[in-house]
Design a protein around this motif. Structure first.
Motif, PDB file in Angstrom:
ATOM      1  N   VAL A  81       8.612  22.902 -11.308  1.00 53.99           N
ATOM      2  CA  VAL A  81       9.830  22.895 -12.138  1.00 53.99           C
ATOM      3  C   VAL A  81      11.049  22.625 -11.260  1.00 53.99           C
ATOM      4  O   VAL A  81      11.920  21.809 -11.601  1.00 53.99           O
ATOM      5  N   ALA A  82      11.117  23.306 -10.103  1.00 54.97           N
ATOM      6  CA  ALA A  82      12.277  23.141  -9.218  1.00 54.97           C
ATOM      7  C   ALA A  82      12.399  21.698  -8.729  1.00 54.97           C
ATOM      8  O   ALA A  82      13.498  21.163  -8.606  1.00 54.97           O
ATOM      9  N   GLU A  83      11.269  21.056  -8.472  1.00 47.02           N
ATOM     10  CA  GLU A  83      11.306  19.695  -7.927  1.00 47.02           C
ATOM     11  C   GLU A  83      11.591  18.622  -8.980  1.00 47.02           C
ATOM     12  O   GLU A  83      12.142  17.574  -8.660  1.00 47.02           O
ATOM     13  N   HIS A  84      11.208  18.881 -10.234  1.00 44.11           N
ATOM     14  CA  HIS A  84      11.229  17.782 -11.213  1.00 44.11           C
ATOM     15  C   HIS A  84      12.203  17.949 -12.371  1.00 44.11           C
ATOM     16  O   HIS A  84      12.529  16.953 -13.025  1.00 44.11           O
ATOM     17  N   LEU A  85      12.645  19.173 -12.656  1.00 39.24           N
ATOM     18  CA  LEU A  85      13.422  19.346 -13.887  1.00 39.24           C
ATOM     19  C   LEU A  85      14.724  18.536 -13.875  1.00 39.24           C
ATOM     20  O   LEU A  85      15.013  17.788 -14.815  1.00 39.24           O
ATOM     21  N   LEU A  86      15.519  18.672 -12.819  1.00 39.16           N
ATOM     22  CA  LEU A  86      16.806  17.973 -12.806  1.00 39.16           C
ATOM     23  C   LEU A  86      16.603  16.455 -12.825  1.00 39.16           C
ATOM     24  O   LEU A  86      17.354  15.726 -13.488  1.00 39.16           O
ATOM     25  N   GLY A  87      15.573  15.992 -12.136  1.00 41.64           N
ATOM     26  CA  GLY A  87      15.274  14.554 -12.129  1.00 41.64           C
ATOM     27  C   GLY A  87      14.926  14.049 -13.526  1.00 41.64           C
ATOM     28  O   GLY A  87      15.362  12.972 -13.936  1.00 41.64           O
ATOM     29  N   VAL A  88      14.144  14.835 -14.262  1.00 42.37           N
ATOM     30  CA  VAL A  88      13.776  14.420 -15.625  1.00 42.37           C
ATOM     31  C   VAL A  88      15.006  14.421 -16.534  1.00 42.37           C
ATOM     32  O   VAL A  88      15.152  13.543 -17.407  1.00 42.37           O
ATOM     33  N   LEU A  89      15.906  15.383 -16.334  1.00 45.48           N
ATOM     34  CA  LEU A  89      17.133  15.388 -17.141  1.00 45.48           C
ATOM     35  C   LEU A  89      17.990  14.155 -16.817  1.00 45.48           C
ATOM     36  O   LEU A  89      18.639  13.600 -17.703  1.00 45.48           O
ATOM     37  N   ASP A  90      17.962  13.721 -15.549  1.00 45.58           N
ATOM     38  CA  ASP A  90      18.725  12.525 -15.165  1.00 45.58           C
ATOM     39  C   ASP A  90      18.031  11.245 -15.632  1.00 45.58           C
ATOM     40  O   ASP A  90      18.689  10.264 -15.984  1.00 45.58           O
ATOM     41  N   ARG A  91      16.694  11.265 -15.610  1.00 49.37           N
ATOM     42  CA  ARG A  91      15.926  10.064 -15.978  1.00 49.37           C
ATOM     43  C   ARG A  91      14.848  10.473 -16.987  1.00 49.37           C
ATOM     44  O   ARG A  91      13.684  10.685 -16.629  1.00 49.37           O
ATOM     45  N   PRO A 116       8.909  28.116  -2.842  1.00 46.17           N
ATOM     46  CA  PRO A 116       8.660  27.085  -3.864  1.00 46.17           C
ATOM     47  C   PRO A 116       9.925  26.668  -4.611  1.00 46.17           C
ATOM     48  O   PRO A 116      10.008  25.537  -5.092  1.00 46.17           O
ATOM     49  N   LEU A 117      10.884  27.561  -4.690  1.00 46.63           N
ATOM     50  CA  LEU A 117      12.078  27.269  -5.488  1.00 46.63           C
ATOM     51  C   LEU A 117      13.040  26.321  -4.776  1.00 46.63           C
ATOM     52  O   LEU A 117      13.607  25.412  -5.390  1.00 46.63           O
ATOM     53  N   ALA A 118      13.240  26.545  -3.481  1.00 48.84           N
ATOM     54  CA  ALA A 118      14.282  25.780  -2.768  1.00 48.84           C
ATOM     55  C   ALA A 118      13.716  24.874  -1.675  1.00 48.84           C
ATOM     56  O   ALA A 118      14.463  24.077  -1.106  1.00 48.84           O
TER      57      ALA A 118
END
Lengths: 174, 394
Positions: free
Chosen positions: B227-237, B310-312
């Motif tokens: 989730v930490a690695e992909h969530l913001l990227g999916v919101l952007d793309r 895992p988070l950061a």
């Protein structure tokens, strides 16, 4: 020797089940905390605590008056909430204060059938029972946090009331 | 450690990745089924996902026998009964749940009625009240968050009594969960964020609560990382299919974790907020998670500190002194909430939702104390403490 040990464990669990049943019945009348908790159970709810496969057990019923009635050690056909220890040894560890109630839940030592919210309420009643009736150093092993605001004078006063009520209930068979 | 003990169970077959839907005819055939009933909601059907599924299954030689697409947002006993009737009328022999938490939970409950051939669902409520295995159930999640595709629980709203009725049994576990990126590509940004934070909360709570164990920890840590690695990227793309699939896997991994180690105070409070204020579950989780971690901090410093890796990521983890890692973990989650808010407006506080009145907080706190999750929280929670956590999240 092993059979003797198992027999003694069964005897201890049976005795503790009875003490828990008697105590919760009494506390639902004289302790304000358990009285408030008991009032939250649905009227007529039958609560059973038992050990698989065939006991020992204790059964309580919530009365319309808001108190708990002890129905003895025989399981009825239908219960609203049943907490069933998977093994005599698991029941012994919880009732012998070797393992705390929440740890026993986390380790799936028992199966909870029926009204889960009532199950959580019953656990709080058990915490209160342990805090009031057991010495602090034992009670602390049965729960996550011993109530810091429970003073010795209050504890002894409630103890007297609870044991008095248990004696009265036994004499009057109420 | 001589007294350590845990149980771990997850028999759900996971079918994951590109063209995963195409495997369903084979899977149902292996289960002896050929006439599936699809359970979904209007939104999913309107997005064309039922049509996509129908086309894929037909090409594989499997016809959908019937479709029920009227599952309401919070599920309902009425819908469960209607689905069971449709199942019998269309002579079905399996169910396919297509959707988010509500269609999945509704399909699980409908499977009880379909399998037990009864109209009385409530006799099976509570834990462990199902006597035998149910009909084949395949789940296709269209959100990435609830984890219901791998859990043994179903929660259905009793619209007449105004309460949510839980069902818990190993027989409720689906036979297979199909994670296909085509099914989550069209998910709106705010739902994507809320459901992903639901998965994040499942993972964090399972990592710190009383029934945590080495197996659930492994799944939980992997879910937090995804989730930490992909969530913001999916919101952007939003069309990032790999990122979407990573979030779907995270949701399933978090589901495996929490169904084996359970959840705690975030969920106890969140269930009550949801029941009383009808706030989206994932949004509740996102709002409450940091406040509850702060509440549990003293009892779980080490575990919360471990979540920082895992988070950061390794660099931040290595740069942070051991004693500061727990606080850094919580700060990182708050940062993530802010970033999500900036991208899609997901509320960061209860007041920002506009659905929770401050006067309701006491009732929410009282209700949370009877929630089944609370017993697994590492700290015993009083009503006043639950209220304090809610005020912090207000």
């Amino acid at each position: 020797m092993n059979r003797l040990r198992q027999g003694l464990k069964r005897l201890y669990v049976a005795l503790m089940m009875r003490i828990v049943g008697w105590s919760l019945r009494a506390m639902s009348r004289v302790d304000p905390v358990v009285r408030a908790e008991a009032a939250g159970f649905p009227d007529g709810l039958v609560i059973a605590m038992t050990t698989m496969p065939s006991g020992p057990s204790m059964v309580l019923e919530k009365t319309p008056a808001g108190t708990l009635r002890y129905l003895g050690g025989r399981l009825p056909e239908r219960t609203g909430l049943a907490i069933r220890f998977k093994h005599l040894d698991y029941a012994f560890r919880v009732l012998g204060f070797v393992e705390s109630t929440p740890t026993a839940f986390a380790r799936a030592r028992m199966v909870v059938d029926g009204d889960l919210a009532a199950g959580i309420r019953l656990v709080r009643c058990m915490y209160r029972l342990e805090a009031l009736l057991m010495p602090r150093f034992i009670a602390r092993r049965g729960m996550k946090r011993y109530p810091e605001d429970l003073g010795l004078a209050e504890k002894l006063g409630l103890n007297l009331k609870i044991y008095g009520r248990i004696a009265l209930d036994l004499v009057t068979r109420s | 450690m001589k007294d350590a003990y845990y149980e771990f169970f997850c028999p759900v077959k996971l079918i994951v990745g590109a063209r995963a839907l195409e495997n369903i005819p084979f899977e149902l055939g292996a289960l002896g089924a050929s006439r599936p009933l699809v359970v979904t909601d209007r939104g999913v059907a309107g997005a064309g996902l039922v049509d996509t599924l129908r086309e894929v299954l037909a090409a594989g030689g499997l016809e959908i026998a019937a479709v029920y697409d009227e599952v309401p947002p919070d599920s309902s006993l009425g819908a469960v009964r209607a689905i069971a009737r449709r199942y019998r009328e269309a002579d079905c022999d399996a169910l396919i749940a297509l959707g988010g938490g509500s269609p999945i939970d509704t399909a699980k409950a409908a499977n009880i009625l379909a399998s037990e051939r009864t109209e009385d669902l409530l006799q099976f409520s509570g834990a462990g009240n199902l006597p035998r295995p149910l009909k084949p159930l395949v789940v296709i999640p269209t959100t990435a968050g609830t984890g219901s595709e791998v859990t043994f629980v179903s929660i259905v709203r009793d619209e007449e009594r105004g309460v949510k009725v839980p069902f818990a049994s190993p027989f409720l576990m689906p036979d297979a969960a199909v994670l296909d990126p085509r099914m989550t590509l069209g998910l709106p940004a705010q739902i994507t964020a809320a459901t992903a934070m639901d998965a994040m909360t499942h993972a964090c709570e399972s990592f710190i609560c009383l029934a945590k164990n080495p197996m659930s920890d492994a799944y939980a840590a992997a879910a937090v990382r995804a989730v930490a690695e992909h969530l913001l990227g999916v919101l952007d793309r939003p069309a990032d299919a790999d990122g979407r699939l990573a979030l779907a896997q995270a949701a399933a991994m978090a589901g495996v974790a929490f169904s084996n180690s359970m959840v705690g105070l975030v969920h106890a409070l969140g269930h009550s907020v949801g029941a009383l204020c009808h706030l989206h579950h994932g949004t509740c989780m996102s709002i409450l998670l940091p406040a509850v971690l702060e509440y549990n901090l003293a009892a779980r410093r080490e575990a919360i500190g471990e979540l920082l890796l895992p988070l950061a990521g390794a660099e931040v983890y290595a740069d942070t002194p051991v004693g500061n890692r727990p606080e850094k973990t919580i700060a990182r989650l708050k940062w993530l909430k802010d970033e999500i808010h900036a991208r899609c407006g997901l509320p960061r506080t209860l007041s920002e939702t506009g659905k929770v009145a401050e006067a309701q907080l006491e009732q929410i706190a009282a209700m949370a104390l009877d929630d089944g999750s609370i017993i697994f929280n590492p700290v015993e929670v009083s009503r006043e403490e639950a209220l304090a956590v809610l005020r912090k999240a207000w």
